[in-house]
Design an enzyme around this catalytic site. Structure first.
Site, PDB file in Angstrom:
ATOM      1  N   GLU A 189      -8.735   3.616   1.616  1.00 26.72           N
ATOM      2  CA  GLU A 189      -7.408   3.440   0.974  1.00 26.72           C
ATOM      3  C   GLU A 189      -7.549   3.314  -0.543  1.00 26.72           C
ATOM      4  OE1 GLU A 189      -5.359   0.223   2.945  1.00 26.72           O
ATOM      5  OE2 GLU A 189      -4.724   1.612   4.504  1.00 26.72           O
ATOM      6  N   GLU A 385      -6.707   5.275  10.855  1.00 31.56           N
ATOM      7  CA  GLU A 385      -6.088   3.966  11.117  1.00 31.56           C
ATOM      8  C   GLU A 385      -4.634   4.169  11.546  1.00 31.56           C
ATOM      9  OE1 GLU A 385      -6.255   1.004   8.030  1.00 31.56           O
ATOM     10  OE2 GLU A 385      -8.306   1.548   7.478  1.00 31.56           O
TER      11      GLU A 385
END
Ligand code: BGP
Length: 485
Positions: A189, A385
């Protein structure tokens, strides 16, 4: 007939700093995640994050004056229990399991000349255990786990010197695990650096930067990470041509709340600010819309001769991302106001329900974003995810988490639609297949797992693992390659 490719990689994803524990064992150095103290929700509020660390907090902790509790130092003791936990993933039929290597296990300060053999051996043994169960490892090189030594010496990724330290770490593990690890990711991320710079990956403590330079500092740190990611990509292709390396984005799909063109433009800008990161990783250059934004907001970064060529020549093999929710934005004032707290910004979408933490649940948004990203980059995609954080209850030794099954089923159905739309999707890794420490809140009670772990927010419990109803459901999904939902 399954809608998924026969070699589709079903599995789960975790991060070293949220499951391992063993924070100071076998030569591991301190990392930024070891500085994140738990702030009970009664104090910080339900939706806000409590993840950033200040210089004062670091000094207090290092001098032993701070009495907080640090759940990310203990995780769920995966460091000692990984064989049993991986056996449970094998029982579900996982094809792939994502973990990060805690960088400070390999180079305790980040800038050490020689690696820590005990750290290298731990992951060697872990990857062997995965292969024993037919599970392909996917490895994140840094999942918000910058060694604290780099923060203390260079203020994290703000220091250009960190690029060389990262590339040495990457080459060390690429060579060590050649043939054992086929899927690599550079930074988890990477876009979160602009939201929480100290903990989220960059290890940059902003209070060490004068206020007028802090926005530029975030993008300077990012520039160094983009370069490091490209140099790691170059190194992997030289060391192990059979392996693949990708980038990783927290995908936050923005909708316009109304048909007002001003709202549409705000949504477009929201999506551009999010996809800026994958634009650089996948296209190899800074997009003009971001250069304009920087010029108009006095953001300046220092580049060196050759930087642009490095980015352009070494773009990623695939694009991975996390997907939990979508956001709605508008120029029209709303009584709901900002619903996201520290992490996210947007307004209430009247067509979506939200989780107990206010994350708006949007399976169709996953199909939309898969199509958008595949159209934009024409590179393979990987969902690394997706999951539902929820308060699970144990009733007579059982956990009936039908709400989690409903959430995952709806998202898997939309993935199948996207594949039928022509998207080249390599795999799906559910976030937190075993309960672990929440990234944004350091809670255990925000549970994602197919496997319950008997540890509470105060760190109390036996650590016992219990299969939830969703454990048996996901086993069926994998066995039927996504057909039996
Ligand atoms: C992402 C992180 C993961 C994970 C997930 C869920 O941002 O990559 O580390 O934690 O979010 O977030 P949370 O744990 O805050 O519910």
């Amino acid at each position: 007939m399954s809608k998924f490719p026969k070699d589709f990689l079903w599995g789960g994803a975790t991060a070293a700093n949220q499951i391992e524990g063993g924070w100071d064992e076998d030569g591991k150095g301190l990392a930024g995640s070891d500085m994140v103290a738990y702030v009970p929700k009664e104090i910080r509020g339900l939706k806000s994050a409590a993840i950033d660390v200040s210089s004062d907090r670091i000094d207090e902790i290092l001098s032993g004056k701070f009495e907080g509790r640090f759940p990310k130092r203990h995780g769920i003791d995966f460091y000692h229990k990984y064989k049993d936990d991986i056996a449970l993933f094998g029982e579900m039929g996982f094809k792939c399991f994502r973990i990060s290597i805690h960088w400070a296990r390999i180079f305790p300060n980040g800038y050490d000349e020689q690696p820590n053999e005990a750290g290298l051996k731990y992951y060697d043994d872990m990857f062997d255990e995965m292969h024993k169960h037919g599970i392909e490892p996917m490895v994140t090189l840094s999942h918000y786990e910058t060694p604290l030594g780099l923060t203390q010496k260079y203020n994290g990724w703000l220091g250009r010197e960190v690029i060389a330290h990262f590339v040495r770490y990457a080459k060390t593990v690429f060579n060590r695990y050649k043939g054992k690890v086929k899927y690599w990711l550079t930074f988890n991320e990477i876009n979160m650096v602009t939201m929480h710079s100290a903990y989220c990956g960059a290890g940059v403590v902003l209070d060490r930067v004068e206020a007028s330079q802090q926005e530029s500092a975030k993008y300077q740190a990012l520039h160094h990470q983009f370069l490091a990611s490209s140099l790691a990509t170059k190194a992997l292709h030289e060391i192990d041509p059979n392996a693949k390396i990708g980038c990783m984005l927290a995908r936050l799909h923005h909708y316009a709340l109304t048909a007002d063109p001003a709202d549409q433009r705000q949504a477009q800008w929201g999506n551009q600010q999010n996809l800026f990161f994958t634009d650089v990783h996948a296209r190899g250059e800074y997009p003009k819309y971001m250069l304009r934004h920087w010029a108009e907001n006095n953001v300046q970064i220092q580049k060196e001769v050759g930087d642009d060529e490095i980015l352009k020549q070494h773009t990623v093999d695939y694009i991975s991302f996390s997907y939990y929710m979508s956001l709605a934005v508008t120029t029209h004032p709303q009584e709901d106001g900002d619903i996201g707290g520290n992490l996210l910004h947007g307004v209430k979408n009247p067509y979506l329900k939200a989780s107990d933490w206010g994350w708006q649940i949007d399976p169709v948004g996953l199909r939309i974003t898969l199509n958008d990203m595949y159209d934009r980059y024409q590179k393979p995609l990987f969902i690394v995810e997706n999951g539902l954080g929820a308060y699970d209850q144990v009733e007579n030794g059982k956990i009936h988490d039908s709400y989690r099954i409903d959430y995952l089923k709806a998202h898997i159905e939309q993935m199948a639609e996207a594949i039928a739309d022509g998207v080249d999707l390599w795999g799906y890794l559910e976030w937190g297949p075993i309960d672990l420490v929440s990234m944004s809140t350091s809670e255990m009670s925000k549970r994602y797992g197919f496997i319950y772990v008997d540890i509470d927010d105060d760190g109390n419990g036996t650590g016992e693992r219990i299969r939830k109803d969703s454990f048996y459901w996901y086993k069926k999904v994998i066995a039927s390659n996504g057909e039996d939902l």
